[in-house]
Motif scaffolding. Structure first.
Motif, PDB file in Angstrom:
ATOM      1  N   LEU B  60      84.522  89.013  13.728  1.00 40.94           N
ATOM      2  CA  LEU B  60      84.859  88.061  14.783  1.00 40.94           C
ATOM      3  C   LEU B  60      84.628  86.632  14.299  1.00 40.94           C
ATOM      4  O   LEU B  60      85.447  85.742  14.558  1.00 40.94           O
ATOM      5  N   HIS B  61      83.529  86.410  13.601  1.00 43.28           N
ATOM      6  CA  HIS B  61      83.268  85.079  13.047  1.00 43.28           C
ATOM      7  C   HIS B  61      84.399  84.659  12.123  1.00 43.28           C
ATOM      8  O   HIS B  61      84.901  83.532  12.191  1.00 43.28           O
ATOM      9  N   GLU B  63      87.436  85.739  12.105  1.00 39.93           N
ATOM     10  CA  GLU B  63      88.672  85.544  12.850  1.00 39.93           C
ATOM     11  C   GLU B  63      88.706  84.147  13.461  1.00 39.93           C
ATOM     12  O   GLU B  63      89.727  83.449  13.387  1.00 39.93           O
ATOM     13  N   VAL B  64      87.594  83.715  14.040  1.00 40.94           N
ATOM     14  CA  VAL B  64      87.552  82.380  14.628  1.00 40.94           C
ATOM     15  C   VAL B  64      87.747  81.324  13.545  1.00 40.94           C
ATOM     16  O   VAL B  64      88.456  80.330  13.756  1.00 40.94           O
ATOM     17  N   GLU B  65      87.158  81.539  12.378  1.00 39.35           N
ATOM     18  CA  GLU B  65      87.348  80.579  11.288  1.00 39.35           C
ATOM     19  C   GLU B  65      88.812  80.505  10.880  1.00 39.35           C
ATOM     20  O   GLU B  65      89.378  79.412  10.733  1.00 39.35           O
ATOM     21  N   LEU B  67      91.463  81.295  12.614  1.00 41.63           N
ATOM     22  CA  LEU B  67      92.258  80.694  13.675  1.00 41.63           C
ATOM     23  C   LEU B  67      92.035  79.182  13.725  1.00 41.63           C
ATOM     24  O   LEU B  67      92.983  78.426  13.976  1.00 41.63           O
ATOM     25  N   SER B  68      90.807  78.736  13.472  1.00 42.61           N
ATOM     26  CA  SER B  68      90.548  77.301  13.457  1.00 42.61           C
ATOM     27  C   SER B  68      91.306  76.640  12.314  1.00 42.61           C
ATOM     28  O   SER B  68      91.853  75.542  12.475  1.00 42.61           O
ATOM     29  N   HIS B  69      91.345  77.321  11.161  1.00 40.80           N
ATOM     30  CA  HIS B  69      92.115  76.789  10.034  1.00 40.80           C
ATOM     31  C   HIS B  69      93.584  76.649  10.415  1.00 40.80           C
ATOM     32  O   HIS B  69      94.212  75.616  10.177  1.00 40.80           O
ATOM     33  N   ARG B  70      94.135  77.713  11.004  1.00 41.56           N
ATOM     34  CA  ARG B  70      95.551  77.700  11.364  1.00 41.56           C
ATOM     35  C   ARG B  70      95.856  76.588  12.344  1.00 41.56           C
ATOM     36  O   ARG B  70      96.852  75.886  12.221  1.00 41.56           O
ATOM     37  N   LEU B  71      94.961  76.433  13.310  1.00 44.34           N
ATOM     38  CA  LEU B  71      95.178  75.388  14.309  1.00 44.34           C
ATOM     39  C   LEU B  71      95.124  74.020  13.653  1.00 44.34           C
ATOM     40  O   LEU B  71      95.927  73.139  13.968  1.00 44.34           O
ATOM     41  N   SER B  72      94.194  73.843  12.739  1.00 47.33           N
ATOM     42  CA  SER B  72      94.086  72.563  12.064  1.00 47.33           C
ATOM     43  C   SER B  72      95.363  72.264  11.274  1.00 47.33           C
ATOM     44  O   SER B  72      95.846  71.129  11.255  1.00 47.33           O
ATOM     45  N   GLU B  73      95.902  73.300  10.648  1.00 42.05           N
ATOM     46  CA  GLU B  73      97.141  73.088   9.903  1.00 42.05           C
ATOM     47  C   GLU B  73      98.301  72.776  10.832  1.00 42.05           C
ATOM     48  O   GLU B  73      99.145  71.936  10.553  1.00 42.05           O
ATOM     49  N   LEU B  74      98.324  73.449  11.962  1.00 38.71           N
ATOM     50  CA  LEU B  74      99.367  73.196  12.947  1.00 38.71           C
ATOM     51  C   LEU B  74      99.344  71.747  13.412  1.00 38.71           C
ATOM     52  O   LEU B  74     100.375  71.113  13.585  1.00 38.71           O
ATOM     53  N   LEU B  75      98.136  71.229  13.625  1.00 40.93           N
ATOM     54  CA  LEU B  75      98.017  69.861  14.119  1.00 40.93           C
ATOM     55  C   LEU B  75      98.281  68.833  13.024  1.00 40.93           C
ATOM     56  O   LEU B  75      98.344  67.650  13.288  1.00 40.93           O
ATOM     57  N   LEU B  91      98.834  74.885  24.608  1.00 45.90           N
ATOM     58  CA  LEU B  91      97.393  74.848  24.381  1.00 45.90           C
ATOM     59  C   LEU B  91      96.748  73.730  25.179  1.00 45.90           C
ATOM     60  O   LEU B  91      95.623  73.863  25.649  1.00 45.90           O
TER      61      LEU B  91
END
Lengths: 162, 93
Positions: B60-61, B63-65, B67-75, B91
């Motif tokens: 789970l840890h 996965e959150v990491e 997803l945070s990476h992906r979101l950062s790349e998206l932004l 979002l």
């Protein structure tokens, strides 16, 4: 509100989501010169991760040992950034957390030879504040922590999983 | 008086209650772990439950990491296409 996440305005998940989105809006508003450089992507990833953890901890507040430990860690992290001489304050808060968690049926970890001391110690490293918990607290806190972690993962679900 | 006897009776009674409590808590935990939920409800040792719990928390840890990476790349992208814009909009609403 047509957002399917907000089933109940006061539920854990909806409090969690509100905080997280607020933090994301702030993060997105920061427009550095090179927003797609690897350094900037990494910095933003750190901020997003901290925002997710903060949202989680602040939604649960001090109702759980693990959330108290997490809040203390997050706060002492930000104190250390602003003021390097705040060690005194952090130490006091840590004592308060430890006192609260070891009050109820304090037992030593090797109490009854049930044969999973190593696994329990490993779990203590993974759950915030775990080092101070006796076995019963550890199991109870872990269950709640897992529920909140799965909620945390769901926060990102609009991005898609793959 | 036989305070030692009383104490040992009490402590064995207390440790029995605690054992039951622990068994109960472990089985509650088992229900939360996807690896252990399929079928085999009563045959998993406490040690295995805790082991799988650790693995699950670590995943789970991670996965959150991720997803945070992906979101950062998206932004990151300055000229985001329509799909990404829709995602970010959903979002932030």
């Amino acid at each position: 509100m047509n957002n399917p996440h907000h089933l109940n305005p006061t539920s854990l998940k909806s409090r969690f989501t509100t905080r997280f989105l607020r933090a994301l809006t702030k993060i997105r508003a920061q427009k550095p010169i090179s927003s797609s450089s690897p350094t900037e992507i990494f910095r933003r990833y750190r901020r997003i991760k901290v925002a997710a953890d903060k949202s989680m901890a602040y939604s649960v507040r001090s109702r759980r040992i693990w959330s108290r430990a997490m809040l203390w860690k997050l706060r002492s992290r930000s104190y250390r950034r602003q003021d390097p001489c705040s060690g005194r304050r952090s130490g006091k808060t840590n004592q308060a957390i430890m006192k609260k968690s070891s009050n109820e049926n304090t037992t030593t970890r090797r109490e009854d030879g049930v044969g999973f001391v190593e696994e329990a110690d490993e779990l203590r490293q993974l759950v915030p504040g775990g080092e101070t918990m006796n076995l019963c607290n550890l199991l109870d806190e872990t269950a709640h922590y897992i529920k909140c972690l799965t909620t945390q993962v769901q926060l990102f679900s609009p991005i898609g999983k793959g | 008086m036989s305070s030692r006897g009383l104490r040992s009776r009490q402590s064995s009674g207390v440790s029995r209650i605690r054992d039951d409590q622990i068994t109960d808590l472990v089985s509650k935990l088992q229900l939360l772990i996807p690896q252990l939920r399929r079928g085999r409800s009563h045959k998993v040792s406490a040690s295995k439950v805790l082991q799988e719990t650790c693995n699950y928390i670590r995943s789970l840890h991670r996965e959150v990491e991720d997803l945070s990476h992906r979101l950062s790349e998206l932004l990151a992208s300055t000229d985001i296409d329509n799909d990404q814009a829709a995602i970010i909009r959903s979002l932030l609403m």
